[in-house]
Design a protein around this motif. Structure first.
Motif, PDB file in Angstrom:
ATOM      1  N   TYR A  48       0.831  -1.203   0.000  1.00 10.72           N
ATOM      2  CA  TYR A  48       0.000   0.000   0.000  1.00 10.72           C
ATOM      3  C   TYR A  48       0.867   1.255   0.000  1.00 10.72           C
ATOM      4  O   TYR A  48       0.599   2.224  -0.720  1.00 10.72           O
ATOM      5  CB  TYR A  48      -0.918  -0.003   1.217  1.00 10.72           C
ATOM      6  N   HIS A  55       2.093   2.077  -3.328  1.00 11.91           N
ATOM      7  CA  HIS A  55       1.003   2.332  -4.276  1.00 11.91           C
ATOM      8  C   HIS A  55       0.752   1.160  -5.221  1.00 11.91           C
ATOM      9  O   HIS A  55       0.256   1.348  -6.337  1.00 11.91           O
ATOM     10  CB  HIS A  55       1.288   3.601  -5.088  1.00 11.91           C
ATOM     11  N   GLN A  68      -4.561  -0.462  -3.891  1.00 14.16           N
ATOM     12  CA  GLN A  68      -5.430   0.669  -3.621  1.00 14.16           C
ATOM     13  C   GLN A  68      -6.280   0.380  -2.382  1.00 14.16           C
ATOM     14  O   GLN A  68      -6.314  -0.738  -1.876  1.00 14.16           O
ATOM     15  CB  GLN A  68      -6.331   0.949  -4.832  1.00 14.16           C
ATOM     16  N   ASP A  69      -6.975   1.410  -1.905  1.00 19.76           N
ATOM     17  CA  ASP A  69      -7.794   1.261  -0.698  1.00 19.76           C
ATOM     18  C   ASP A  69      -8.799   0.119  -0.817  1.00 19.76           C
ATOM     19  O   ASP A  69      -8.951  -0.693   0.096  1.00 19.76           O
ATOM     20  CB  ASP A  69      -8.552   2.565  -0.409  1.00 19.76           C
ATOM     21  N   VAL A 105      -7.097  -3.253  -0.584  1.00 13.11           N
ATOM     22  CA  VAL A 105      -6.677  -3.558   0.788  1.00 13.11           C
ATOM     23  C   VAL A 105      -7.869  -4.037   1.608  1.00 13.11           C
ATOM     24  O   VAL A 105      -7.789  -5.024   2.347  1.00 13.11           O
ATOM     25  CB  VAL A 105      -6.038  -2.321   1.442  1.00 13.11           C
ATOM     26  N   ASN A 140      -0.409   5.060   6.976  1.00  6.70           N
ATOM     27  CA  ASN A 140      -1.660   4.593   6.375  1.00  6.70           C
ATOM     28  C   ASN A 140      -2.878   5.193   7.063  1.00  6.70           C
ATOM     29  O   ASN A 140      -3.878   5.494   6.411  1.00  6.70           O
ATOM     30  CB  ASN A 140      -1.719   3.064   6.433  1.00  6.70           C
TER      31      ASN A 140
END
Length: 677
Positions: free
Chosen positions: A34, A37, A40-41, A44, A128
């Protein structure tokens, strides 16, 4: 040995079957991917939702390989650097055979002891947390914003005498003896002590309490402290843990130091757990603990033990609480340093809007040159809402009354627009299509509000698109090898807004809530009522008409204000009549807020008639928004003149002048400040 020409993606595919059972310590792998990059959110979240390690490994490998050579190489490099904790020993030789390029940015922590490795885990965790928080906030704004956490300075003050109620009144009146626009500016704090979050982080104070009203910037301060910590090059080995209110509220029973830090926050590799814990216990002076929002946690025995030295005798503790809970936040055995968070300075308001709003926007100059709005926007939360409303308002912006409820309605519609990837014209139909989903979320919000918690129950049936836009997910380890997830709104006021929506869907519960909010146990429900009044206004109802049955809502609207006023004016005892002393207990300021949100001149007349056109605001602490609400009510008295009592009222000359100039209907104003020299 692997061929130098062999690609990373192919190298992963050849070992796919073995890696399905050899990958371990997924949080460390995920955080690294993460950070770089690669993930992505949404990816995850999906990965963390997988039930077993086998499923997580399969999802991870499939996702990374599909992304191509660069992503596959990053995964291999991470596995190579962290092989001792992320790969089964049987795969160590396999990863060592891949021909890695010389990388000057290769992780220098290879071979470092477990305590240094855990520090890196904590820094990844901190990064994060901040990145996700900023992205969550940025979703509400149409303009493009940087994906990284950005801190806009707020004014900090440590003078406890200066921030006493007596001195606040005195200082306000000294500042306000100026012409009108300067009086309005006096609401905006001035940085006198030049205290920064960095100063708090490096100070020798062991216990710091950040005090301020909701939305004033307390969370921004402690999150910036977290940002400073993970960015600095540590000369010493230190740790920083950040617990927000939603996470801490999950602690329902006493727990150990190990469980609090490792299971609830960040877990080191199992084989290094005891070594890291031992270091923490022996070096507590190198540990910083942040508790962001202790207001609802005063009865939590675990946190009481922490605050009172039982768990962290030498650690640095940083806490935040609302102003009304300042006196309750006393912890025996600790010397408490209070820092008062006072919001944006003039420079910070300008910086905020220049950063958030397009600099070419016609509305930018309107906001920054409007004294009332500038005054309001010294509160970061209000600045955020005004910035959001700029995205929706047309050229009539600032010419029409702007209620708090209206701002939340526009934010809500913008959320739906993004959740469904719809145009502005499609939002109403989309709202109708997902009505059942939204109603379940409203019910969860109301139940959480009723239980005085920010953790929402029963959100599993809400679709992922809506959850992603409206909610944040909190994951904690419930028991070994088991995680517990819950969801919460970005801010507690959004939860109160959704609670009001639920009451409109279930109008039969309104009378019960109006009665409950007047009791000591459920007085927190009072904050839902102004939203409910605003939602029943014609302007806001037409923007949400697809959520409610029109006939039912019209019936509710027709009699609601009368019932509300009767409920607050009736005696709370069993006596049939209210004597004069009991009448003084009517919360005039609160009811003025409700009437302002409802935008109903008829309701204002009914209210004034019940008070015989005499508004007694004595002994109230009135802010600018409440002042606007009172002015609105008085302005609708028609031919009747209003008597206004402000005896011992905690309001500055600015608010008084605003009332006098905005309300020619005032016949007599009784002002007396016995505490002001």
């Amino acid at each position: 040995m692997a061929c130098a020409q062999q690609c990373a993606a192919e190298y992963l595919r050849t070992a796919h079957e073995d890696l399905l059972t050899h990958l371990q310590n997924f949080p460390l792998i995920i955080d690294n991917l993460y950070e770089r990059h690669v993930l992505q959110d949404s990816e995850v979240d999906a990965l963390k939702a997988e039930k077993t390690d086998f499923d997580k490994a399969k999802f991870l490998l499939d996702t990374v390989c599909k992304k191509g050579e660069a992503a596959s190489y990053e995964l291999l490099r991470i596995l190579n650097i962290t092989r001792k904790t992320t790969l089964h020993q049987a795969s160590h030789f396999w990863i060592s055979c891949f021909p890695f390029r010389e990388d000057p940015e290769a992780d220098s922590s290879v071979g470092a002891n477990p305590c240094h490795h855990y520090q890196k885990q904590l820094k990844l965790k901190a990064q994060n947390i901040l990145r996700r928080h900023w992205k969550q906030c940025s979703k509400f704004l149409q303009e493009n914003t940087d994906g990284n956490f950005t801190y806009i300075p707020v004014v900090l003050d440590t003078d406890t005498d200066l921030n006493s109620a007596r001195n606040k009144i005195k200082m306000k009146n000294r500042k306000c003896k100026k012409i009108r626009h300067k009086k309005l500016r006096s609401y905006i704090p001035v940085q006198k002590q030049n205290i920064t979050p960095g100063d708090l982080l490096s100070s020798y104070e062991k216990t710091i309490l950040l005090v301020g009203k909701p939305g004033i910037g307390k969370t921004s301060v402690v999150q910036y402290m977290l940002s400073l910590w993970f960015q600095k090059d540590n000369e010493k080995l230190d740790y920083m843990f950040y617990f927000d209110e939603a996470t801490l509220s999950q602690i329902s029973k006493p727990t150990s130091l190990e469980s609090l830090l490792f299971d609830l926050y960040c877990k080191p590799p199992k084989k290094h757990r005891s070594e890291v814990l031992q270091y923490i216990k022996e070096n507590l002076d190198n540990v910083i603990i942040v508790y962001d929002g202790i207001g609802t946690l005063q009865n939590n025995t675990t946190l009481q033990k922490i605050m009172n030295f039982d768990l962290f005798s030498e650690a640095k503790i940083v806490m935040t609480c609302r102003s009304d809970l300042e006196e309750d936040s006393c912890f025996p055995g600790r010397s408490l340093c209070k820092v008062y968070v006072q919001g944006f300075s003039t420079e910070s308001v300008h910086r905020y809007f220049h950063q958030i709003v397009d600099s070419d926007s016609d509305f930018l100059s309107l906001v920054l040159n409007n004294h009332e709005l500038m005054s309001l926007c010294h509160v970061p939360m209000y600045a955020f809402m005004v910035a959001e409303c700029i995205s929706f308002r047309n050229s009539t912006f600032l010419r029409c009354p702007l209620t708090v409820t209206e701002m939340y309605v526009h934010i809500f519609r913008q959320d739906l627009k993004r959740a469904g990837n719809k145009t502005a014209r499609q939002v109403d139909k989309y709202m109708k299509d997902i009505r059942d989903q939204l109603c379940r979320l409203m019910e969860s919000a109301f139940n959480a509000t009723l239980q005085k918690t920010v953790n929402l129950p029963d959100t599993g049936s809400v679709n992922a698109e809506i959850s992603k836009v409206l909610l944040r997910t909190i994951t904690t380890e419930d028991i070994p090898n088991s995680v517990k997830q819950c969801q919460a709104f970005l801010h507690s006021t959004v939860q109160e807004f959704f609670s009001a929506l639920w009451l409109l869907v279930n109008p039969g519960e309104i009378d019960k809530v109006v009665q409950l909010c007047q009791t000591e146990e459920h007085m927190h429900l009072k904050y839902v009522i102004p939203f409910l009044c605003g939602l029943l206004s014609k302007q806001n109802f037409k923007l949400l008409k697809n959520l409610f049955l029109e006939d039912e809502t019209q019936k509710t609207s027709a009699g609601f204000i009368t019932k509300l006023l009767n409920a607050f004016f009736q005696p709370q005892s069993n006596e049939e009549l209210m004597d004069e002393d009991e009448e003084d207990d009517v919360d005039v300021v609160f009811l003025c807020q409700c009437l302002y949100e409802s935008q109903s001149p008829e309701a204002c007349l009914l209210f004034l008639d019940k008070l015989d056109y005499h508004l007694d605001l004595s002994e109230n602490d009135i802010d600018p928004y409440q002042c606007v609400a009172v002015s609105y009510v008085i302005s609708h008295s028609k031919e009747r003149q209003v008597y206004l009592s402000l005896d011992d009222c905690k309001m500055s000359d600015t608010e008084i002048q605003m009332l006098l100039k905005a309300t020619p209907q005032l016949r007599y104003v009784d002002i007396y400040f016995p505490t002001v020299l």
